[in-house]
Design an enzyme around this catalytic site. Structure first.
Site, PDB file in Angstrom:
ATOM      1  N   ASP A  36     -25.483  92.917 -17.538  1.00 54.47           N
ATOM      2  CA  ASP A  36     -25.110  93.866 -17.147  1.00 54.47           C
ATOM      3  C   ASP A  36     -25.491  94.883 -17.749  1.00 54.47           C
ATOM      4  O   ASP A  36     -25.686  95.297 -18.182  1.00 54.47           O
ATOM      5  CB  ASP A  36     -23.926  93.927 -16.702  1.00 54.47           C
ATOM      6  CG  ASP A  36     -23.010  94.614 -15.565  1.00 54.47           C
ATOM      7  OD1 ASP A  36     -23.960  94.521 -14.369  1.00 54.47           O
ATOM      8  OD2 ASP A  36     -21.633  95.160 -16.032  1.00 54.47           O
ATOM      9  N   ASP A  43     -24.371  99.489 -16.038  1.00 54.97           N
ATOM     10  CA  ASP A  43     -23.269 100.022 -16.460  1.00 54.97           C
ATOM     11  C   ASP A  43     -22.047  99.120 -17.311  1.00 54.97           C
ATOM     12  O   ASP A  43     -21.410  98.368 -16.288  1.00 54.97           O
ATOM     13  CB  ASP A  43     -22.489 100.565 -14.626  1.00 54.97           C
ATOM     14  CG  ASP A  43     -23.845 101.289 -13.496  1.00 54.97           C
ATOM     15  OD1 ASP A  43     -23.415 101.737 -14.582  1.00 54.97           O
ATOM     16  OD2 ASP A  43     -24.542 100.156 -12.766  1.00 54.97           O
ATOM     17  N   ASP A  76     -19.048  93.447 -17.877  1.00 49.59           N
ATOM     18  CA  ASP A  76     -17.778  94.552 -18.456  1.00 49.59           C
ATOM     19  C   ASP A  76     -17.327  94.814 -17.192  1.00 49.59           C
ATOM     20  O   ASP A  76     -15.903  95.403 -16.895  1.00 49.59           O
ATOM     21  CB  ASP A  76     -17.867  96.014 -18.587  1.00 49.59           C
ATOM     22  CG  ASP A  76     -18.385  96.660 -17.024  1.00 49.59           C
ATOM     23  OD1 ASP A  76     -19.106  96.001 -16.711  1.00 49.59           O
ATOM     24  OD2 ASP A  76     -18.446  98.037 -17.385  1.00 49.59           O
TER      25      ASP A  76
HETATM   26 MG    MG Z   1     -20.534  96.320 -15.576  1.00 43.52          MG
END
Ligand code: MG
Length: 270
Positions: free
Chosen positions: A26, A28, A210
């Protein structure tokens, strides 16, 4: 069921012996820290070098809620596959896909964005982001006393689209995402990519994410890959392992990129 999460370092040595990893990262909060303005989430030089080195040895996919073109520009590493808009658009390593059902939503997304912009004009800190197939409203910088107003306007703009079943809202870190209500998510995108690149299932997928939208991928890969939540330890997640933050992701990638002499100067500086 939720896993009792273990730190990824517990299996790092055995992971390092694996030459057939299939990386899903991923953007960000994994490759770059979460920042107050999304356009400032710039990949740092070392992380980019490690990604380049990783892509020399393994198949690598960067997956994100950002739109594909923006993601490509931010990462700027060749030899990797990009999945934007939560996997609605996939491109790279000889593959190109826009989920056909998603194409027709563009004008509707544009209409919603215009309406949001009009009604939230003058409210400091709001960022309305038209991502083509999806849209985001970022409220990280909105003053607490303005939050209720922003939420109310957002809800009233999206209400009829959500009620009719054509769109759905997902929540991320200080962001609401407006997404076409298609049977498609990061998990299904990961599944599609694996079937495409590794139809015989010879590679071992490793997914680092995240946020809530990564949970779909964690569920998809449960029992068949390594799933890693990046962030605070032991939050509720379907991931099996965790890393504490972007710095630990960097250490992980460094471990796998190491050995590539082209990048030796980067390693000595860390
Ligand atoms: Mg993310």
């Amino acid at each position: 069921m939720l896993f009792d999460m273990r730190h990824l370092w517990n299996i790092l040595d055995s992971l390092k012996k694996n030459s057939d990893l299939f990386w899903f990262l991923d953007y960000d909060g994994v490759l770059t820290p979460i920042v107050s303005e999304p356009e400032k989430a710039i990949l740092d030089l070392e992380m980019r070098k490690f990604l380049e080195a990783l892509a020399e040895k393994f198949k690598v996919v960067v997956i994100s809620g950002r739109r594909l073109q923006e993601l490509k520009k931010l990462v700027s590493v060749g030899k990797i596959c990009y999945a934007g808009n939560h996997g609605l658009e996939i491109s790279g390593l000889g593959v190109s896909l826009v989920l056909p059902r998603a194409k027709r939503v563009r004008p509707v997304v544009l209409k919603m964005c215009r309406e949001l912009q009009k009604r939230l004009q003058g409210t400091a800190g709001v960022i309305v982001e038209n991502k083509g197939l999806t849209a985001s409203l970022h409220y990280r910088n909105v003053a607490p006393k303005e939050f209720a107003k922003v939420k109310k306007i957002f809800e009233s703009v999206v209400h009829s689209y959500v009620k009719s079943g054509s769109f759905r809202i997902t929540k991320g870190k200080k962001v609401w995402e407006i997404r076409p209500n298609l049977d498609w998510n990061k998990g299904m995108a990961v599944d599609w990519i694996i079937k495409n690149f590794d139809p015989e299932g010879k590679l071992l997928p490793i997914y680092l994410g995240d946020d809530k939208t990564d949970e779909d991928a964690f569920r998809t890969l449960r029992g068949r890959g390594i799933t890693v939540m990046v962030g605070k330890c032991c939050q509720r997640s379907n991931a099996e392992f965790y890393l504490r933050g972007v710095q630990e992701v960097k250490i992980l990638l460094r471990n796998f990129a190491r050995g590539n002499s082209k990048f030796a100067s980067v390693f000595t500086r860390l």
